[in-house]
Design a protein around this motif. Structure first.
Motif, PDB file in Angstrom:
ATOM      1  N   LEU A  21       0.828  -1.201   0.000  1.00 43.24           N
ATOM      2  CA  LEU A  21       0.000   0.000   0.000  1.00 43.24           C
ATOM      3  C   LEU A  21       0.864   1.252   0.000  1.00 43.24           C
ATOM      4  N   GLU A  72       3.921   0.309  -3.344  1.00 40.20           N
ATOM      5  CA  GLU A  72       3.342   0.106  -4.678  1.00 40.20           C
ATOM      6  C   GLU A  72       4.302  -0.674  -5.575  1.00 40.20           C
ATOM      7  N   GLN A 118       1.167  -4.831  -8.566  1.00 40.50           N
ATOM      8  CA  GLN A 118      -0.226  -4.543  -8.878  1.00 40.50           C
ATOM      9  C   GLN A 118      -1.091  -5.728  -8.468  1.00 40.50           C
ATOM     10  N   ASP A 135      -7.734  -8.875  -8.989  1.00 42.05           N
ATOM     11  CA  ASP A 135      -8.809  -9.594  -8.306  1.00 42.05           C
ATOM     12  C   ASP A 135      -9.583 -10.460  -9.306  1.00 42.05           C
ATOM     13  N   GLN A 163     -16.909  -4.744  -6.912  1.00 43.73           N
ATOM     14  CA  GLN A 163     -17.461  -3.398  -6.740  1.00 43.73           C
ATOM     15  C   GLN A 163     -18.206  -3.227  -5.416  1.00 43.73           C
ATOM     16  N   GLY A 213     -16.301  -5.200  -1.050  1.00 45.61           N
ATOM     17  CA  GLY A 213     -15.374  -4.294  -1.713  1.00 45.61           C
ATOM     18  C   GLY A 213     -14.142  -5.008  -2.214  1.00 45.61           C
ATOM     19  N   HIS A 214     -13.049  -4.267  -2.370  1.00 49.12           N
ATOM     20  CA  HIS A 214     -11.791  -4.848  -2.843  1.00 49.12           C
ATOM     21  C   HIS A 214     -10.619  -4.134  -2.198  1.00 49.12           C
ATOM     22  N   ILE A 215      -9.452  -4.731  -2.311  1.00 47.79           N
ATOM     23  CA  ILE A 215      -8.243  -4.160  -1.734  1.00 47.79           C
ATOM     24  C   ILE A 215      -7.882  -2.898  -2.520  1.00 47.79           C
ATOM     25  N   PRO A 216      -7.535  -1.812  -1.826  1.00 47.96           N
ATOM     26  CA  PRO A 216      -7.219  -0.564  -2.534  1.00 47.96           C
ATOM     27  C   PRO A 216      -6.166  -0.748  -3.620  1.00 47.96           C
ATOM     28  N   GLY A 217      -6.458  -0.172  -4.780  1.00 49.40           N
ATOM     29  CA  GLY A 217      -5.526  -0.202  -5.891  1.00 49.40           C
ATOM     30  C   GLY A 217      -5.658  -1.397  -6.811  1.00 49.40           C
ATOM     31  N   TRP A 223      -9.406 -11.793  -0.308  1.00 50.42           N
ATOM     32  CA  TRP A 223     -10.368 -10.883   0.310  1.00 50.42           C
ATOM     33  C   TRP A 223     -10.887 -11.410   1.639  1.00 50.42           C
ATOM     34  N   TRP A 282      -8.420 -10.219   4.072  1.00 50.61           N
ATOM     35  CA  TRP A 282      -8.407  -8.761   4.122  1.00 50.61           C
ATOM     36  C   TRP A 282      -9.657  -8.220   4.829  1.00 50.61           C
TER      37      TRP A 282
END
Length: 281
Positions: free
Chosen positions: A164, A167, A170, A173, A181, A192-196, A265, A268
């Protein structure tokens, strides 16, 4: 070096009597953990052995892990030995979901240096071809060699947390677009999803017949998706299973792919809940 990926039903049929061949039936259903073995006992490819994704290809879930953490290396070593698998064995693994479950076994075994292929189209394709099916259970011949197991392609939660800030890679998912979404989440307590992260539902790797798309088409689709991404890719999903299908598809297209965040996920989401509890304490 390119990884082995797929084998067709016709190709498997030709080598069915090969002495060093082990066929693994990895059918698995998340909402019914007994169904996979039941389906295997009702009918499977001749000589196939059942491998339980939940108990043999995963360790015990804890409050700190995802739903399907990797088993301890010694446990997988015992499992493979009892399935008759050593470094000289050729393995074919199949399911009935276009390789979505079989890819997990493939990913775990191929990084041990084992020659392992996923049956393209799985059991339904074998059936449609009219090849023989047998019922009941087969017993493995225990391998003489016990493999030394490691997971060099495993990405941990700590790695993802560090990323995070750095970076360095990448995240990609493999879940359906609605879950990515944050919609229609039925498996995990947080949506949701992991940021980025970016999204490539694993089902997009398959054609209308449940077979893997042609390598040229996969190459075109993956190249289009990743054209602006210059960093290495780490794959994840809900629990480190269908993410492996994207790794399989990438390799089938001739692209390099290896690393999976197995916690995915489901791990997470637990992290998010812990952080909320800590903030409210």
């Amino acid at each position: 070096m390119a990884l082995p990926t797929l084998i067709s039903a016709a190709q498997l049929h030709e080598i069915l009597e090969q002495n060093d061949l082990v066929i693994l039936d990895s059918r698995f259903y998340l909402t019914d953990l007994q169904k996979g073995r039941q389906q295997y006992e009702l009918g499977h490819i001749p000589g196939a052995l059942f491998v339980d994704l939940h108990h043999q290809l995963a360790g015990d879930e804890t409050e700190q892990t995802g739903r399907h953490p990797l088993p301890e290396p010694s446990e997988l070593a015992d499992t493979l030995m009892n399935l008759g698998i050593d470094s000289q064995t050729q393995v074919v693994v199949y399911d009935d979901m276009g390789g979505a479950m079989a890819a997990r076994a493939w990913w775990m075994l191929v990084q041990q240096g084992i020659e392992v292929f996923v049956l393209d189209g799985g059991f339904p394709t074998w059936q449609r071809a009219g090849y023989a099916i047998e019922a009941g259970c087969n017993q493995a011949t225990v391998a003489e060699q016990r493999l030394t197991i490691s997971y060099p392609w495993l990405v941990s939660e700590d790695d993802v947390v560090a990323n995070l800030e750095t970076e360095r890679f990448q995240l990609l998912d493999a879940r359906a677009a609605d879950r990515f979404q944050g919609e229609n989440e039925t498996m995990d307590p947080v949506a949701g999803h992991i940021p980025g992260a970016v999204n490539r539902p694993f089902m997009q790797n398959l054609n209308e017949h449940g077979l893997m798309k042609a390598p040229s088409l996969l190459l075109e689709e993956w190249t289009s998706l990743l054209q602006d991404i210059e960093k290495p890719i780490v794959y994840y999903c809900g629990s480190g299973v269908t993410a492996c299908h994207n790794v399989l598809a990438m390799n089938y297209a001739g692209l390099e792919a290896k690393h999976v965040y197995v916690g995915s996920w489901s791990q997470w989401a637990k992290r998010i809940l812990r952080k909320i509890d800590e903030a409210n304490a």
